[in-house]
Write a protein that holds these residues in place. Structure first.
Motif, PDB file in Angstrom:
ATOM      1  N   MET A  87      -9.779 -35.829  55.021  1.00 18.08           N
ATOM      2  CA  MET A  87     -10.471 -34.598  55.451  1.00 18.08           C
ATOM      3  C   MET A  87     -11.773 -34.919  56.176  1.00 18.08           C
ATOM      4  N   ALA A  88     -12.049 -34.132  57.180  1.00 18.25           N
ATOM      5  CA  ALA A  88     -13.274 -34.367  57.943  1.00 18.25           C
ATOM      6  C   ALA A  88     -14.509 -33.972  57.172  1.00 18.25           C
ATOM      7  N   GLY A  89     -14.345 -33.155  56.192  1.00 17.24           N
ATOM      8  CA  GLY A  89     -15.508 -32.738  55.414  1.00 17.24           C
ATOM      9  C   GLY A  89     -15.398 -31.279  55.025  1.00 17.24           C
ATOM     10  N   ALA A  90     -16.237 -30.907  54.088  1.00 19.22           N
ATOM     11  CA  ALA A  90     -16.210 -29.519  53.613  1.00 19.22           C
ATOM     12  C   ALA A  90     -17.634 -28.988  53.532  1.00 19.22           C
ATOM     13  N   LEU A  91     -17.725 -27.693  53.615  1.00 16.78           N
ATOM     14  CA  LEU A  91     -19.009 -27.029  53.447  1.00 16.78           C
ATOM     15  C   LEU A  91     -18.926 -26.151  52.198  1.00 16.78           C
ATOM     16  N   ALA A  92     -19.778 -26.440  51.218  1.00 16.83           N
ATOM     17  CA  ALA A  92     -19.848 -25.575  50.028  1.00 16.83           C
ATOM     18  C   ALA A  92     -20.895 -24.507  50.332  1.00 16.83           C
ATOM     19  N   TRP A  93     -20.422 -23.260  50.378  1.00 16.79           N
ATOM     20  CA  TRP A  93     -21.302 -22.135  50.726  1.00 16.79           C
ATOM     21  C   TRP A  93     -21.709 -21.448  49.417  1.00 16.79           C
ATOM     22  N   PHE A  94     -22.990 -21.621  49.025  1.00 20.45           N
ATOM     23  CA  PHE A  94     -23.489 -21.030  47.777  1.00 20.45           C
ATOM     24  C   PHE A  94     -23.821 -19.562  48.007  1.00 20.45           C
ATOM     25  N   ARG A  95     -23.451 -18.730  47.066  1.00 19.72           N
ATOM     26  CA  ARG A  95     -23.799 -17.301  47.152  1.00 19.72           C
ATOM     27  C   ARG A  95     -24.322 -16.847  45.797  1.00 19.72           C
ATOM     28  N   ARG A  96     -23.430 -16.332  44.927  1.00 23.36           N
ATOM     29  CA  ARG A  96     -23.924 -15.948  43.601  1.00 23.36           C
ATOM     30  C   ARG A  96     -23.549 -17.027  42.576  1.00 23.36           C
ATOM     31  N   ASP A  97     -23.752 -18.284  42.957  1.00 21.71           N
ATOM     32  CA  ASP A  97     -23.469 -19.417  42.062  1.00 21.71           C
ATOM     33  C   ASP A  97     -24.548 -20.478  42.288  1.00 21.71           C
ATOM     34  N   LEU A  98     -25.811 -20.063  42.063  1.00 19.69           N
ATOM     35  CA  LEU A  98     -26.953 -20.891  42.455  1.00 19.69           C
ATOM     36  C   LEU A  98     -27.283 -21.965  41.413  1.00 19.69           C
ATOM     37  N   ARG A  99     -26.340 -22.865  41.225  1.00 21.90           N
ATOM     38  CA  ARG A  99     -26.547 -23.942  40.238  1.00 21.90           C
ATOM     39  C   ARG A  99     -25.653 -25.115  40.602  1.00 21.90           C
ATOM     40  N   LEU A 100     -25.964 -26.268  39.967  1.00 20.70           N
ATOM     41  CA  LEU A 100     -25.073 -27.428  40.094  1.00 20.70           C
ATOM     42  C   LEU A 100     -24.103 -27.473  38.917  1.00 20.70           C
TER      43      LEU A 100
ATOM     44  N   THR B 161     -14.486 -36.062  51.092  1.00 20.58           N
ATOM     45  CA  THR B 161     -15.400 -37.176  50.842  1.00 20.58           C
ATOM     46  C   THR B 161     -16.774 -36.931  51.465  1.00 20.58           C
ATOM     47  N   ARG B 162     -16.911 -35.841  52.194  1.00 18.23           N
ATOM     48  CA  ARG B 162     -18.172 -35.544  52.875  1.00 18.23           C
ATOM     49  C   ARG B 162     -18.434 -34.060  52.671  1.00 18.23           C
ATOM     50  N   VAL B 163     -19.364 -33.759  51.769  1.00 19.13           N
ATOM     51  CA  VAL B 163     -19.566 -32.344  51.438  1.00 19.13           C
ATOM     52  C   VAL B 163     -20.998 -31.915  51.756  1.00 19.13           C
TER      53      VAL B 163
END
Ligand code: FAD
Length: 472
Positions: free
Chosen positions: A1-14, A28-30
């Motif tokens: 995979m070329a990479g992913a974008l994690a888009w945070f909205r109402r999940d503001l935590r790790l 492998t690239r987020v």
């Protein structure tokens, strides 16, 4: 995979973040991003909104945590439906992952984002994070959505297990976090058009750290929750609703915590978390509830909707101390105890005969923990228009509620200084004092404190007639 974008909205935590976990597991690239959505922010009435302040501070903390873990948080300000597709294309990712939302406006936005991403050959995945059971995961034996809470709760408790509550993010995967080619900064609150607020004075600790501290404090009193949760003068509930709203805590972590102790207190508390899931699935299956009564017959109620009475309610000057104290606390802090929310919602609809949607809107603008599903579900419960609602003929008596849940008048005196010297026997209904008693305690009704705007006994009969008339 070329990479992913994690888009945070109402999940503001790790911690236990499902969307980030999914992105890290598959790519492998987020990259990570948060958008201060101008469409949402532009619709807010106040420029000093504690919710925005809370988000801003939580985003700041999340950004630091991601940087410490080797990644970053790209922070943007604009229309999310434009910003996310642009960013994903610029980063060259092939997937955007986000926590699933259940509110109609968010779903419409996500559908548009998904469509625009698709046009650029980028996928969009929404994963469950906000609730334990979503959409149609829990249905009746007949395969229909639940509309009654107790069987829903029983089915929920039967089905919940390790799989539902498992951690969604493996810490070791954090090494796949990528730094964006161009760093972004966190805009100042004022650049977003907002002012800092008295968040701390309202007792709210933002961010994942704030959620952890709030939970830790609550664990010290959780075992007494069932006995004490109904008394507004006590600090007996968790105060976690704003964290549940913005996902600074994982709902799975809360449920795991409650289940690991199994006391009467934790069982009662778990039931509240299940109410939360319940209203999310009501909203999912019946999005029309955002506009109308769940129960069709009560959509026909002809609410008198007296503007002056509504203003008296909003401003905490109805002459009924418990109602007034509650509205004054809400207006001053954005916080309100559940018992008081029930009392003032009942009073607005069944004493003042004002449409529940007016109250729902007012709460939406003022509550720190405003959440569409919970707010709508509870207003419809209080107004008897919802599924599994309070029967319409059970009408709270505001004086009896006050006597029962604030017997010593401790909460009343905190929010109504005019009642400071009113004797205990009169504090719940001060208009019953004789003129001499009023003068003696420095609380002259109509001068120092309002006379009741309505007579509860009279309004009760009017409410019953209104509801009966609406029924077929
Ligand atoms: C008219 C009315 C409007 C309401 N509006 C909202 C709202 O906008 N947002 C909101 O989160 N809650 C709402 N509630 C539910 C409830 O009052 C709050 O969740 C609660 O007071 C929050 O305090 P706490 O975090 O200390 O809750 P606790 O008592 O510690 O409960 C734990 C968690 O369970 C959830 N919860 C508790 N009670 C309910 C409930 N009845 N329905 C759904 N979830 C619940 C919340 O996430 C809460 O944080 C409303 C209730 C009424 C009667």
């Amino acid at each position: 995979m070329a990479g992913a974008l994690a888009w945070f909205r109402r999940d503001l935590r790790l911690d236990d973040n499902a969307a980030l976990g999914r992105a890290l597991a598959r790519s492998t690239r987020v990259f990570c991003a948060f958008v201060f959505d101008s469409e949402i922010l532009g619709a807010l009435e106040s420029r000093a909104d504690r919710r925005v302040d809370f988000i801003w501070r939580s985003v700041g903390e999340l950004r630091e945590r991601l940087q410490e873990a080797g990644g970053d948080l790209i922070v943007l300000h604009g229309r999310a439906r434009d910003e996310v597709p642009h960013l994903a294309a610029a980063l060259g990712v092939d997937e955007v992952v986000a926590a699933e939302d259940y509110e109609p406006a968010a779903l419409a936005r996500d559908a548009e984002v998904a469509e625009r991403l698709r046009a650029s050959g980028i996928g969009f995945t929404a994963v469950k994070d906000t609730v334990v059971f979503a959409k149609s995961e829990l249905l009746t034996q007949g395969g229909r959505p639940f509309t009654v809470f107790t069987p829903y709760k029983n089915a929920w408790l039967k089905l919940v297990g390790e799989a539902e509550l498992a951690q969604r993010l493996a810490e070791s995967d954090l090494k796949r976090l990528a730094r964006p080619p161009v760093a972004t900064r966190l805009p100042e609150l004022r650049e977003l058009g907002f002012e800092p607020t008295d968040l701390a004075a309202s007792g709210i600790r933002p961010g994942e750290r704030g959620a952890r501290e709030t939970l830790d404090d609550f664990l010290g009193r959780i075992d007494g929750y069932h006995a004490q949760r109904d008394f507004p003068a006590l600090d007996a509930t968790s105060g976690l609703a704003i964290h549940n709203r913005f996902g600074t805590v994982s709902i799975r972590r809360l449920v795991r915590t409650a289940r690991s102790r199994r006391t009467t207190g934790t069982d009662f508390w778990l039931a509240e978390l299940i109410w939360r899931d319940f209203f999310f699935q009501v909203l999912h299956h019946h999005p029309r509830v955002t506009q109308e009564a769940f129960r069709a017959e009560f959509a026909r109620i002809e609410w008198p909707n007296d503007e002056d009475l509504f203003a008296a309610w909003r401003e905490g000057r109805t002459g009924y101390p418990l109602v007034d104290a509650a509205l004054r606390q809400l207006n001053a802090t954005g916080n309100l105890h559940n018992r008081l929310r029930m009392v003032v919602a009942s009073f607005l609809t069944k004493d003042l005969l004002v449409d529940w949607r007016w109250g729902e809107r007012y709460f939406a603008a003022t509550l720190n923990d405003f959440d569409l599903a919970a707010n709508n579900g509870n207003w419809q419960w209080a107004a008897s228009t919802g599924c599994d609602a309070q029967p319409y003929f059970r009408i709270f008596n505001p004086v009896a509620q006050s006597q029962k849940f604030d017997a010593q008048g401790e909460y009343l005196r905190r929010w109504l200084p005019a009642l400071a010297n009113v004797p205990m026997k009169s504090i719940h209904a001060p208009w019953r004092m004789s003129p001499a008693e009023q003068a003696a305690c420095g609380c002259v009704i109509g001068h120092d404190y309002p006379a009741p705007v309505v007579d509860h006994a009279v309004q009760r009969e009017r409410a019953l007639a209104l509801y009966k008339r609406a029924r077929p």
